[in-house]
Motif scaffolding. Structure first.
Motif, short mmCIF file in Angstrom:
data_model
loop_
_atom_site.label_atom_id
_atom_site.label_comp_id
_atom_site.label_asym_id
_atom_site.label_seq_id
_atom_site.Cartn_x
_atom_site.Cartn_y
_atom_site.Cartn_z
N GLY A 56 52.33 26.29 67.66
CA GLY A 56 52.81 27.09 66.87
C GLY A 56 54.30 25.73 66.55
O GLY A 56 54.83 26.47 65.78
N LEU A 57 53.53 24.64 67.11
CA LEU A 57 54.23 23.67 66.62
C LEU A 57 55.13 23.55 66.64
O LEU A 57 56.27 22.93 66.16
CB LEU A 57 54.32 23.33 64.67
CG LEU A 57 53.00 23.59 63.93
CD1 LEU A 57 53.15 23.36 62.75
CD2 LEU A 57 51.44 22.62 64.62
N LEU A 58 55.65 23.89 68.35
CA LEU A 58 56.93 23.38 68.84
C LEU A 58 57.26 22.75 69.53
O LEU A 58 57.80 22.37 69.88
CB LEU A 58 57.92 24.69 69.68
CG LEU A 58 57.76 26.50 68.33
CD1 LEU A 58 57.94 27.86 69.13
CD2 LEU A 58 59.54 25.85 67.59
N LEU A 59 55.84 22.02 70.07
CA LEU A 59 55.25 21.69 71.31
C LEU A 59 54.57 20.79 70.59
O LEU A 59 53.81 20.93 70.74
CB LEU A 59 55.51 22.00 72.10
CG LEU A 59 55.23 21.87 74.07
CD1 LEU A 59 56.92 21.09 74.17
CD2 LEU A 59 55.40 22.74 74.62
N SER A 60 54.46 19.29 70.80
CA SER A 60 53.30 18.27 70.72
C SER A 60 52.45 18.40 71.72
O SER A 60 52.52 18.34 73.03
CB SER A 60 53.99 17.16 70.57
OG SER A 60 54.81 17.04 69.12
N PRO A 61 50.92 18.33 71.85
CA PRO A 61 50.20 18.32 72.55
C PRO A 61 50.02 16.91 72.95
O PRO A 61 50.07 15.91 72.33
CB PRO A 61 48.76 18.67 72.30
CG PRO A 61 48.75 18.58 70.52
CD PRO A 61 49.51 18.88 69.87
N ASP A 62 49.23 16.31 73.82
CA ASP A 62 48.98 15.13 75.01
C ASP A 62 47.76 14.99 73.49
O ASP A 62 47.51 13.04 73.04
CB ASP A 62 48.91 15.06 76.07
CG ASP A 62 50.11 15.21 77.07
OD1 ASP A 62 51.04 15.18 76.49
OD2 ASP A 62 49.81 16.23 77.99
N SER A 63 47.12 15.67 73.23
CA SER A 63 45.60 14.95 72.79
C SER A 63 45.17 16.46 72.45
O SER A 63 45.57 17.62 72.69
CB SER A 63 44.67 14.37 73.35
OG SER A 63 44.10 15.35 74.93
N GLY A 64 44.34 16.48 71.43
CA GLY A 64 44.16 17.40 70.75
C GLY A 64 44.03 18.10 69.13
O GLY A 64 45.08 17.05 69.37
N SER A 65 43.65 18.65 68.63
CA SER A 65 44.09 18.82 67.27
C SER A 65 44.29 21.09 66.87
O SER A 65 43.58 21.96 67.68
CB SER A 65 42.86 18.60 66.25
OG SER A 65 41.86 18.70 66.74
N ILE A 66 44.97 20.65 65.68
CA ILE A 66 45.78 21.79 65.41
C ILE A 66 45.44 22.66 63.94
O ILE A 66 46.18 21.77 63.31
CB ILE A 66 47.32 22.13 65.53
CG1 ILE A 66 47.39 21.66 66.92
CG2 ILE A 66 47.67 23.88 65.68
CD1 ILE A 66 48.83 21.47 67.16
N LEU A 67 44.51 23.62 63.85
CA LEU A 67 44.42 24.02 62.47
C LEU A 67 44.99 24.94 61.90
O LEU A 67 45.04 25.77 62.73
CB LEU A 67 42.89 23.52 62.10
CG LEU A 67 42.12 22.12 61.97
CD1 LEU A 67 41.49 21.85 62.91
CD2 LEU A 67 40.94 22.81 61.34
N ILE A 68 45.75 24.64 61.22
CA ILE A 68 46.58 26.05 59.77
C ILE A 68 46.02 26.64 58.69
O ILE A 68 45.80 25.86 57.94
CB ILE A 68 48.08 26.01 59.80
CG1 ILE A 68 48.27 26.24 61.63
CG2 ILE A 68 48.54 26.98 59.84
CD1 ILE A 68 50.29 25.75 62.17
N ALA A 69 45.08 27.46 58.91
CA ALA A 69 44.84 27.91 57.82
C ALA A 69 43.59 26.43 56.85
O ALA A 69 43.56 26.35 55.44
CB ALA A 69 45.37 28.52 56.76
N GLY A 70 42.86 26.66 58.60
CA GLY A 70 41.98 25.03 57.58
C GLY A 70 42.36 23.65 57.71
O GLY A 70 41.40 22.45 57.24
#
Ligand SMILES: Nc1ncnc2c1ncn2[C@@H]1O[C@H](COP(=O)(O)OP(=O)(O)OP(=O)(O)O)[C@@H](O)[C@H]1O
Ligand SMILES: [Mg+2]
Length: 223
Positions: A56-70
């Protein structure tokens, strides 16, 4: 094929623990399609809320990616992140988090993005969730189930792509808890949203399309 609204790819997240770091999420990947209601289960402290916060983009990951609606939203600016959260993401928490001095209709108006032309109408939401009579009531005058339904209405008001619900039924009795999960499901199906619900309540898992479990920092598919 249905559109993938949420995609997590190889998410890692750890918290500092003294001079060490403690891995909470270890290469977690997850896809949720439009119209899909996913559940995440796992013991207390296993990282379920952390997972929702990262997705939910409240916390940043150390690595990896997040895609929302592509769209890859992993490295976006703080301003853009806030915008995406407001426009594309709805949150429902364990304790409704309603504002005590606002009536139901004002709870929705307060978060509503006024620039949205295609926004879901408050009337429709309150009717669908069966809380029209609470429209001009304050949270303190509503039942637990009504408050949770108002929180769901608020989460849907900006017509988000994705709903994250962190133990939305935990403060309710079995019957009302089930009703709340049924309503999230109905909204997901009716409006083609993606939803991820963290829960401890195994009795409502039949309402979800997929069940994931966090086990030793990994996300495994249970059903
Ligand atoms: N900001 C933080 N700093 C350090 N450790 C944290 C932080 N937030 C959470 N943790 C730790 O990370 C682990 C996972 O926490 P998280 O809240 O994601 O668990 P959870 O699965 O949601 O648990 P619960 O079912 O009790 O809500 C816990 O051990 C917690 O103590
Ligand atoms: Mg939690």
């Amino acid at each position: 094929m249905s559109e993938i609204l949420l995609e997590l790819k190889d998410i890692c997240k750890s918290y500092p623990d003294g001079s060490e770091k403690r891995v909470i999420l270890d290469n977690v990947s997850l896809s949720v399609q439009a119209g899909e209601f996913a559940a995440v289960v796992g013991p207390s402290g296993s990282g379920k809320s952390t997972l929702l916060s990262v997705a939910g983009l409240l916390l940043s990951p150390d690595s990896g990616s997040i895609l929302i609606a592509g769209k890859d939203v992993t490295g976006v600016s703080k301003k853009e992140r806030t915008h995406i959260r407001r426009r594309q993401i709805g949150f429902v928490f364990q304790n409704h988090n309603l504002i005590p001095f606002l009536k139901t209709e004002d709870q929705l108006a307060f978060v509503q993005d006024k620039s949205l032309k295609d926004k879901i109408r408050t009337d429709d939401l309150l009717r669908e969730l069966g809380i029209e009579k609470c429209r001009r009531q304050y949270p303190s005058k509503m039942s637990g189930g009504e408050r949770q339904r108002a929180a769901i209405a608020r989460a849907f008001v900006n017509d988000p792509d994705i709903i994250f619900a962190d133990e939305p039924t935990a403060s309710l009795d079995a019957e009302r808890g089930r009703a709340v999960a049924e309503m999230i499901r109905a909204e997901v199906k009716r409006r083609g949203k993606a939803a991820v619900m963290v829960t401890h309540d195994t009795r409502i898992l039949d309402l979800t399309d997929k069940v994931y479990r966090i086990e030793n920092s990994r996300l495994v598919t249970e059903r």
